[in-house]
Design a protein around this motif. Structure first.
Motif, PDB file in Angstrom:
ATOM      1  N   ASN A 122     -14.522  56.623  24.620  1.00 25.26           N
ATOM      2  CA  ASN A 122     -13.139  57.279  24.912  1.00 25.26           C
ATOM      3  C   ASN A 122     -13.153  59.263  25.027  1.00 25.26           C
ATOM      4  N   ALA A 123     -12.569  59.899  25.948  1.00 19.59           N
ATOM      5  CA  ALA A 123     -12.832  61.324  25.641  1.00 19.59           C
ATOM      6  C   ALA A 123     -11.795  62.118  26.030  1.00 19.59           C
ATOM      7  N   LEU A 124     -11.247  62.637  25.872  1.00 19.07           N
ATOM      8  CA  LEU A 124     -10.125  63.811  25.954  1.00 19.07           C
ATOM      9  C   LEU A 124      -9.715  64.593  25.734  1.00 19.07           C
ATOM     10  N   GLN A 125      -9.022  65.965  26.680  1.00 17.51           N
ATOM     11  CA  GLN A 125      -9.093  66.864  27.413  1.00 17.51           C
ATOM     12  C   GLN A 125      -7.429  67.069  26.771  1.00 17.51           C
ATOM     13  N   ILE A 126      -7.583  68.010  26.261  1.00 14.42           N
ATOM     14  CA  ILE A 126      -6.383  68.723  25.977  1.00 14.42           C
ATOM     15  C   ILE A 126      -5.897  70.331  26.384  1.00 14.42           C
ATOM     16  N   GLY A 127      -4.923  70.019  26.767  1.00 14.17           N
ATOM     17  CA  GLY A 127      -4.599  71.290  28.082  1.00 14.17           C
ATOM     18  C   GLY A 127      -5.226  71.512  28.967  1.00 14.17           C
ATOM     19  N   LEU A 128      -4.606  73.227  29.737  1.00 11.71           N
ATOM     20  CA  LEU A 128      -5.190  73.691  30.631  1.00 11.71           C
ATOM     21  C   LEU A 128      -6.379  72.831  31.592  1.00 11.71           C
ATOM     22  N   PRO A 129      -5.166  71.617  32.713  1.00 17.45           N
ATOM     23  CA  PRO A 129      -5.444  70.197  33.896  1.00 17.45           C
ATOM     24  C   PRO A 129      -6.295  71.457  35.074  1.00 17.45           C
ATOM     25  N   GLN A 130      -6.539  72.670  34.824  1.00 12.69           N
ATOM     26  CA  GLN A 130      -6.917  73.256  35.501  1.00 12.69           C
ATOM     27  C   GLN A 130      -7.892  73.503  35.663  1.00 12.69           C
ATOM     28  N   ILE A 131      -8.377  73.198  34.753  1.00 12.36           N
ATOM     29  CA  ILE A 131     -10.642  72.686  34.031  1.00 12.36           C
ATOM     30  C   ILE A 131     -10.182  71.230  34.492  1.00 12.36           C
ATOM     31  N   ASN A 132     -11.417  70.789  34.927  1.00 10.83           N
ATOM     32  CA  ASN A 132     -11.836  69.369  34.549  1.00 10.83           C
ATOM     33  C   ASN A 132     -12.999  69.341  34.224  1.00 10.83           C
ATOM     34  N   ALA A 133     -12.561  69.456  32.300  1.00 16.20           N
ATOM     35  CA  ALA A 133     -13.706  69.344  31.167  1.00 16.20           C
ATOM     36  C   ALA A 133     -14.453  68.190  30.912  1.00 16.20           C
ATOM     37  N   LEU A 134     -13.900  67.374  31.872  1.00 12.66           N
ATOM     38  CA  LEU A 134     -14.483  65.931  31.555  1.00 12.66           C
ATOM     39  C   LEU A 134     -15.328  65.681  32.822  1.00 12.66           C
ATOM     40  N   ARG A 135     -15.443  66.833  34.049  1.00  4.97           N
ATOM     41  CA  ARG A 135     -15.771  65.585  35.311  1.00  4.97           C
ATOM     42  C   ARG A 135     -17.111  65.207  34.977  1.00  4.97           C
ATOM     43  N   VAL A 139     -12.045  68.058  24.089  1.00  9.62           N
ATOM     44  CA  VAL A 139     -12.121  69.147  24.662  1.00  9.62           C
ATOM     45  C   VAL A 139     -10.939  69.696  24.623  1.00  9.62           C
ATOM     46  N   LEU A 140     -11.456  71.513  24.060  1.00  8.65           N
ATOM     47  CA  LEU A 140      -9.619  71.675  23.703  1.00  8.65           C
ATOM     48  C   LEU A 140     -10.220  73.222  24.124  1.00  8.65           C
ATOM     49  N   PRO A 141      -9.643  73.500  25.766  1.00  7.71           N
ATOM     50  CA  PRO A 141      -9.546  74.571  26.733  1.00  7.71           C
ATOM     51  C   PRO A 141      -8.521  75.627  26.487  1.00  7.71           C
ATOM     52  N   HIS A 142      -9.345  76.692  26.213  1.00 13.31           N
ATOM     53  CA  HIS A 142      -7.724  77.823  25.591  1.00 13.31           C
ATOM     54  C   HIS A 142      -6.705  77.180  24.321  1.00 13.31           C
ATOM     55  N   MET A 198     -17.675  79.110  24.120  1.00  9.59           N
ATOM     56  CA  MET A 198     -17.733  77.790  23.416  1.00  9.59           C
ATOM     57  C   MET A 198     -18.229  77.054  23.273  1.00  9.59           C
ATOM     58  N   VAL A 199     -17.710  76.234  22.098  1.00 11.18           N
ATOM     59  CA  VAL A 199     -19.058  76.316  21.034  1.00 11.18           C
ATOM     60  C   VAL A 199     -18.723  74.508  21.140  1.00 11.18           C
ATOM     61  N   GLN A 200     -19.568  73.940  20.222  1.00 10.30           N
ATOM     62  CA  GLN A 200     -19.517  72.796  20.236  1.00 10.30           C
ATOM     63  C   GLN A 200     -20.446  71.996  18.814  1.00 10.30           C
ATOM     64  N   ALA A 201     -18.756  71.085  18.257  1.00 10.73           N
ATOM     65  CA  ALA A 201     -19.811  71.100  16.845  1.00 10.73           C
ATOM     66  C   ALA A 201     -19.362  69.298  16.924  1.00 10.73           C
ATOM     67  N   PRO A 229     -16.598  58.903  13.471  1.00  9.81           N
ATOM     68  CA  PRO A 229     -17.554  59.867  12.827  1.00  9.81           C
ATOM     69  C   PRO A 229     -18.637  60.111  13.668  1.00  9.81           C
ATOM     70  N   GLU A 230     -19.028  61.111  13.721  1.00 11.85           N
ATOM     71  CA  GLU A 230     -20.504  61.799  14.581  1.00 11.85           C
ATOM     72  C   GLU A 230     -19.738  62.230  16.024  1.00 11.85           C
ATOM     73  N   GLY A 231     -18.064  62.699  16.444  1.00 16.06           N
ATOM     74  CA  GLY A 231     -17.664  62.267  17.320  1.00 16.06           C
ATOM     75  C   GLY A 231     -17.465  63.942  17.332  1.00 16.06           C
ATOM     76  N   GLN A 232     -17.362  63.921  18.852  1.00 14.38           N
ATOM     77  CA  GLN A 232     -17.572  65.790  19.310  1.00 14.38           C
ATOM     78  C   GLN A 232     -16.269  66.748  19.485  1.00 14.38           C
ATOM     79  N   VAL A 233     -16.443  67.418  19.644  1.00 18.18           N
ATOM     80  CA  VAL A 233     -15.452  68.527  20.051  1.00 18.18           C
ATOM     81  C   VAL A 233     -16.140  70.176  20.289  1.00 18.18           C
ATOM     82  N   ILE A 234     -15.249  70.055  21.555  1.00 18.40           N
ATOM     83  CA  ILE A 234     -15.881  71.638  22.184  1.00 18.40           C
ATOM     84  C   ILE A 234     -14.861  72.425  22.317  1.00 18.40           C
ATOM     85  N   VAL A 235     -14.507  73.843  22.263  1.00 20.94           N
ATOM     86  CA  VAL A 235     -13.409  74.879  21.647  1.00 20.94           C
ATOM     87  C   VAL A 235     -13.886  76.095  22.734  1.00 20.94           C
TER      88      VAL A 235
END
Length: 258
Positions: free
Chosen positions: A44-57, A103-106, A220-223, A127-133
């Motif tokens: 399960n992956a989620l992109q929050i906001g800014l749909p002009q960018i396809n962060a999960l492509r 993924v949180l683009p801006h 861009m930061v991955q945590a 646990p061990e899930g990831q976020v990209i800002v």
């Protein structure tokens, strides 16, 4: 939904991304997001906001969602993917520990409560899930241009953003037990408005990565979400392989895009 959600200032970033300088940023971010998300596995992956960018492509998870504070209107630029959930960024309508990647683009720099957004992200990540800002770097020529242009009333970037420095963001993530494992800076060209001048300064992208890597206009930061006392060493396979979950439970605030 019982009442319309307030539209956040991030919606002003959508039209800006259609400008020459916005396209320059979007191209760099899309390339980096494709690289970072391609090898993140789960269900399960989620992109929050800014749909002009396809962060999960480039990501290959079976369940991928795009969410925003509002459905697109005729005046909005076309989203890259349909918006399937509408919600307040400070309240994620997903079950706790149910998502593998967010993924949180801006989002943070345009959110009214960036700390609360991150707290919600930590709650719904496994646990061990990831976020990209993704964010604009205030310690850059663009950040300086934004400060000075506000004094003249002609901001270079959308004026309602509160840009967050990378050290500050790392502190926020650390407080939530999220460990930064990757970071990238990009877009080293001066703050030019036209495609002609951006092309002339294209050489600065390669030079910037080598000589002044922390002064890129965007980062861009991955945590990774760490849980004390827990360490995942790999899946425990049995003779009967478990099937992947079909989806993630969400609240009744889900609104399908038609």
């Amino acid at each position: 939904m019982d009442h319309p959600l307030p539209e956040k200032a991030i919606i002003a970033l959508g039209p800006w991304l259609e400008t020459p300088v916005g396209s320059y940023v979007r191209a760099w971010q899309q390339e980096r997001l494709d690289m970072l998300t391609a090898d993140i596995f789960g269900f399960n992956a989620l992109q929050i906001g800014l749909p002009q960018i396809n962060a999960l492509r480039a990501n290959r998870m079976p369940n991928k969602w795009m969410t925003d504070t509002h459905l697109p209107t005729d005046s909005d630029s076309a989203p890259s993917r349909p918006i399937v959930v509408v919600h307040d960024f400070a309240e994620l309508p997903f079950a706790s520990q149910s998502l593998d990647l967010i993924v949180l683009p801006h989002v943070l720099e345009f959110a009214e409560e960036p700390h609360q957004v991150l707290r919600e992200v930590e709650r719904v990540l496994i646990p061990e899930g990831q976020v990209i800002v993704c964010g604009f770097n205030p310690a850059s020529l663009w950040g300086l241009r934004q400060v000075t242009s506000r004094l003249t009333g002609t901001p270079f970037l959308p004026e309602h953003g509160e840009f967050i420095s990378l050290p500050r963001l790392k502190d926020w993530l650390k407080l939530l037990s999220m460990e930064v494992n990757r970071g990238h800076f990009g877009c080293y060209a001066p703050p030019c408005l036209t495609e002609k001048w951006l092309s002339r300064f294209a050489f600065m992208d390669e030079a910037g990565e080598r000589w002044w890597p922390y002064l890129g206009a965007v980062y861009m930061v991955q945590a990774v979400k760490r849980v004390r006392g827990m360490r995942l060493i790999g899946p425990a396979w049995s003779k009967h392989t478990a099937k992947a979950p079909r989806g993630v439970p969400v609240t009744n605030r889900v609104q399908k895009h038609k």
